[in-house]
Design a protein around this motif. Structure first.
Motif, PDB file in Angstrom:
ATOM      1  N   GLN A 156       0.867 -12.394  31.769  1.00  0.00           N
ATOM      2  CA  GLN A 156       0.988 -11.179  30.979  1.00  0.00           C
ATOM      3  C   GLN A 156       0.466  -9.911  31.602  1.00  0.00           C
ATOM      4  OE1 GLN A 156      -0.599 -12.279  27.224  1.00  0.00           O
ATOM      5  NE2 GLN A 156       1.494 -12.656  26.304  1.00  0.00           N
ATOM      6  N   ILE A 157      -0.996 -10.203  32.076  1.00  0.00           N
ATOM      7  CA  ILE A 157      -1.691  -9.001  33.030  1.00  0.00           C
ATOM      8  C   ILE A 157      -0.869  -8.758  34.221  1.00  0.00           C
ATOM      9  CG2 ILE A 157      -3.755  -8.675  34.379  1.00  0.00           C
ATOM     10  CD1 ILE A 157      -5.376 -10.213  32.184  1.00  0.00           C
ATOM     11  N   GLN A 158      -0.417  -9.508  34.746  1.00  0.00           N
ATOM     12  CA  GLN A 158       0.495  -9.431  36.203  1.00  0.00           C
ATOM     13  C   GLN A 158       1.535  -8.594  35.654  1.00  0.00           C
ATOM     14  OE1 GLN A 158      -0.357  -9.517  39.283  1.00  0.00           O
ATOM     15  NE2 GLN A 158       1.918  -9.223  40.139  1.00  0.00           N
ATOM     16  N   HIS A 159       2.370  -8.971  34.681  1.00  0.00           N
ATOM     17  CA  HIS A 159       3.469  -8.271  34.092  1.00  0.00           C
ATOM     18  C   HIS A 159       3.260  -6.814  33.728  1.00  0.00           C
ATOM     19  CE1 HIS A 159       7.460  -7.453  32.391  1.00  0.00           C
ATOM     20  NE2 HIS A 159       6.969  -7.110  31.259  1.00  0.00           N
ATOM     21  N   ARG A 160       1.939  -6.570  33.060  1.00  0.00           N
ATOM     22  CA  ARG A 160       1.636  -5.136  32.874  1.00  0.00           C
ATOM     23  C   ARG A 160       1.441  -4.370  34.100  1.00  0.00           C
ATOM     24  NH1 ARG A 160      -0.304  -2.239  28.576  1.00  0.00           N
ATOM     25  NH2 ARG A 160       1.370  -3.733  27.485  1.00  0.00           N
ATOM     26  N   ALA A 161       0.721  -5.036  35.172  1.00  0.00           N
ATOM     27  CA  ALA A 161       0.426  -4.479  36.331  1.00  0.00           C
ATOM     28  C   ALA A 161       1.800  -3.820  37.204  1.00  0.00           C
ATOM     29  CB  ALA A 161      -0.471  -5.155  37.276  1.00  0.00           C
ATOM     30  N   GLU A 162       2.757  -4.783  37.044  1.00  0.00           N
ATOM     31  CA  GLU A 162       3.994  -4.432  37.613  1.00  0.00           C
ATOM     32  C   GLU A 162       4.612  -3.412  36.901  1.00  0.00           C
ATOM     33  OE1 GLU A 162       5.846  -8.105  37.365  1.00  0.00           O
ATOM     34  OE2 GLU A 162       4.815  -8.836  39.413  1.00  0.00           O
ATOM     35  N   LYS A 168      -0.280  -8.695  54.289  1.00  0.00           N
ATOM     36  CA  LYS A 168      -1.459  -9.624  53.944  1.00  0.00           C
ATOM     37  C   LYS A 168      -2.198  -9.268  52.667  1.00  0.00           C
ATOM     38  CE  LYS A 168      -5.851 -10.479  56.006  1.00  0.00           C
ATOM     39  NZ  LYS A 168      -7.022  -9.978  56.949  1.00  0.00           N
ATOM     40  N   SER A 169      -2.367  -8.198  52.311  1.00  0.00           N
ATOM     41  CA  SER A 169      -2.888  -7.762  51.111  1.00  0.00           C
ATOM     42  C   SER A 169      -1.879  -8.337  49.963  1.00  0.00           C
ATOM     43  CB  SER A 169      -3.000  -6.352  50.941  1.00  0.00           C
ATOM     44  OG  SER A 169      -3.803  -5.785  51.909  1.00  0.00           O
ATOM     45  N   LYS A 170      -0.631  -7.962  49.838  1.00  0.00           N
ATOM     46  CA  LYS A 170      -0.036  -8.610  49.063  1.00  0.00           C
ATOM     47  C   LYS A 170      -0.216 -10.185  48.699  1.00  0.00           C
ATOM     48  CE  LYS A 170       4.941  -8.855  47.025  1.00  0.00           C
ATOM     49  NZ  LYS A 170       6.217  -8.334  47.287  1.00  0.00           N
ATOM     50  N   SER A 171       0.026 -10.805  49.745  1.00  0.00           N
ATOM     51  CA  SER A 171      -0.440 -12.335  49.833  1.00  0.00           C
ATOM     52  C   SER A 171      -1.714 -12.605  49.090  1.00  0.00           C
ATOM     53  CB  SER A 171      -0.249 -12.868  51.298  1.00  0.00           C
ATOM     54  OG  SER A 171      -0.571 -14.383  51.253  1.00  0.00           O
ATOM     55  N   LEU A 172      -2.721 -11.946  49.565  1.00  0.00           N
ATOM     56  CA  LEU A 172      -4.074 -12.111  49.056  1.00  0.00           C
ATOM     57  C   LEU A 172      -4.137 -12.163  47.487  1.00  0.00           C
ATOM     58  CD1 LEU A 172      -6.545 -10.312  51.456  1.00  0.00           C
ATOM     59  CD2 LEU A 172      -6.307 -12.614  50.893  1.00  0.00           C
ATOM     60  N   GLN A 173      -3.327 -10.897  46.978  1.00  0.00           N
ATOM     61  CA  GLN A 173      -3.171 -10.529  45.547  1.00  0.00           C
ATOM     62  C   GLN A 173      -2.677 -11.905  44.881  1.00  0.00           C
ATOM     63  OE1 GLN A 173      -1.239  -7.203  44.538  1.00  0.00           O
ATOM     64  NE2 GLN A 173      -1.112  -7.726  42.373  1.00  0.00           N
ATOM     65  N   LEU A 186      -3.418   1.066  45.489  1.00  0.00           N
ATOM     66  CA  LEU A 186      -4.261   0.806  44.339  1.00  0.00           C
ATOM     67  C   LEU A 186      -3.391  -0.345  43.521  1.00  0.00           C
ATOM     68  CD1 LEU A 186      -5.095   4.296  43.297  1.00  0.00           C
ATOM     69  CD2 LEU A 186      -6.753   2.687  44.030  1.00  0.00           C
ATOM     70  N   ALA A 187      -2.262  -0.342  43.610  1.00  0.00           N
ATOM     71  CA  ALA A 187      -1.452  -1.392  42.838  1.00  0.00           C
ATOM     72  C   ALA A 187      -2.179  -2.856  43.051  1.00  0.00           C
ATOM     73  CB  ALA A 187      -0.153  -1.322  43.151  1.00  0.00           C
ATOM     74  N   ARG A 188      -2.498  -3.039  44.041  1.00  0.00           N
ATOM     75  CA  ARG A 188      -3.081  -4.364  44.287  1.00  0.00           C
ATOM     76  C   ARG A 188      -4.274  -4.951  43.505  1.00  0.00           C
ATOM     77  NH1 ARG A 188      -4.878  -3.676  50.488  1.00  0.00           N
ATOM     78  NH2 ARG A 188      -2.801  -2.311  50.345  1.00  0.00           N
ATOM     79  N   TYR A 189      -4.996  -3.585  42.972  1.00  0.00           N
ATOM     80  CA  TYR A 189      -6.254  -3.930  42.320  1.00  0.00           C
ATOM     81  C   TYR A 189      -5.915  -3.773  40.525  1.00  0.00           C
ATOM     82  CZ  TYR A 189      -8.311  -2.798  46.790  1.00  0.00           C
ATOM     83  OH  TYR A 189      -8.296  -2.710  48.220  1.00  0.00           O
ATOM     84  N   GLU A 246     -11.370  -4.955  50.574  1.00  0.00           N
ATOM     85  CA  GLU A 246     -10.539  -3.755  51.148  1.00  0.00           C
ATOM     86  C   GLU A 246     -10.411  -2.587  50.207  1.00  0.00           C
ATOM     87  OE1 GLU A 246      -6.527  -5.518  50.833  1.00  0.00           O
ATOM     88  OE2 GLU A 246      -6.873  -7.128  52.276  1.00  0.00           O
ATOM     89  N   ALA A 247     -11.307  -2.749  49.130  1.00  0.00           N
ATOM     90  CA  ALA A 247     -11.560  -1.289  48.397  1.00  0.00           C
ATOM     91  C   ALA A 247     -12.595  -0.419  48.949  1.00  0.00           C
ATOM     92  CB  ALA A 247     -11.649  -1.537  46.933  1.00  0.00           C
TER      93      ALA A 247
END
Length: 336
Positions: A191-197, A3-8, A306-309, A261-262
């Motif tokens: 680009q932001i999502q790529h850096r997070a990954e 669910k959290s991944k979907s929200l992200q 923490l990865a979701r944030y 969720e945090a």
């Protein structure tokens, strides 16, 4: 977790139009100069005065809110941003976040000899990026007038656009040649999502606050610590408003829900201190405080939580967080 991944994913999709550009400005002082300890307020105030003089059709005698050209004026859009009359979200706000941020150097240097270079950055968000010619011309004219109450004059040597996520950096203005180059390397949500990954499923992360953080939780200024849920909520609201008013984006309930969720995540270590910074507003003829928290704080959660944030926190590195960010306050970096 699913669910959290979907929200992200849904939250990030609502920011598909969100872009920002970072510019690095090099000015050469023409005389021995003494600058304030924190130059962000000086840059913002001096620049704003020049920009208004360039743009104002009412010869500075008419308030922006009463000017018939307010919706087509670069100064009004950048410095006096207000919600559109037909705004669906945040319409109760008399003002919305400005689409620019000045980032002065944080080296403590105040004395500059004639011929020495003073370097600072500024960030333009969404629609404000198209007004870069106004920024270039305003800085060029400001050099003739001078900065600080002493009127220290300078020469606008060069301006570069840079993207810290992909490493691109190219000149957009040359003072020696008096040329403006049509080039841009905006930071995008992709680009932001790529850096997070690339950062992976972290179990802990540290935020290093470089300039004073003025963060409020339930209307209370935080003087000793930085609750992650409060910081994320502040970032979420600011991101939503910038997205809606400056990037033609949509409101995202998923982004709001993701932040909730945090609330269970607590810091495990911190080294924060209150840094006192004062400024004097020539326009209002009074002192003002830019004081806030600087230093580090570390949060820990089960691996992957923490990865979701991370995407929102990475974006926050560029748009800053808390109060008075147009002066450069609330700048931080994420360390994992």
């Amino acid at each position: 977790m699913l669910k959290s991944k979907s929200l992200q994913q849904i939250a990030l999709s609502s920011l598909a139009n969100f872009t920002l550009s970072t510019y690095e400005c090099h000015i050469k002082m023409l005389q021995d100069s003494y600058l304030p300890l924190y130059e962000g307020s000086m840059l913002r105030g001096a620049f704003g005065g020049i920009l208004r003089g360039i743009c104002c059709a009412g010869r500075l005698s008419t308030p922006c809110s009463e000017c018939p050209l307010v919706h087509s004026c670069a100064y009004a859009y950048i410095f006096e941003t207000s919600p559109q009359e037909d705004a669906t979200y945040f319409s109760f706000n008399k003002q919305v976040p400005r689409p620019y941020i000045f980032e002065p150097p944080d080296d403590g240097k105040t004395d500059y000899a004639a011929g020495e270079t003073f370097t600072f950055r500024f960030i333009l968000i969404g629609n404000a990026r198209k007004f870069i010619p106004y920024f270039i011309y305003s800085f060029h004219e400001l050099g003739k007038v001078g900065i600080t109450r002493r009127g220290h004059k300078f020469f606008l040597d060069s301006i570069y656009v840079l993207n810290e996520l992909d490493g691109n950096r190219e000149q957009v203005f040359s003072g020696k040649e008096s040329l403006v180059y049509n080039v841009d390397y905006p930071i995008t949500v992709e680009q932001i999502q790529h850096r997070a990954e690339q950062m992976g499923g972290v179990g802990s992360l540290t935020l290093r606050f470089i300039t004073p953080l003025r963060l409020k939780c339930q209307s209370q200024l935080q003087l000793r610590t930085v609750p992650l849920s409060c910081l994320l909520q502040n970032l979420s609201i600011k991101t939503q408003m910038l997205n809606i008013f400056h990037c033609q984006g949509q409101f995202s309930e998923s982004l709001r829900d993701l932040v909730k969720e945090a609330q269970e995540i607590e810091p495990i270590a911190q080294d924060l201190r209150w840094r006192r910074v004062e400024r004097y507003s020539l326009r209002r003829q009074q002192s003002d405080t830019l004081s806030g928290l600087v230093g580090t704080i570390t949060y820990k959660a089960p691996k992957g939580e923490l990865a979701r944030y991370l995407p929102l926190l990475i974006l926050g590195q560029f748009i800053h967080v808390g109060g008075k960010t147009v002066f450069g306050l609330g700048k931080y970096v994420v360390e994992v």
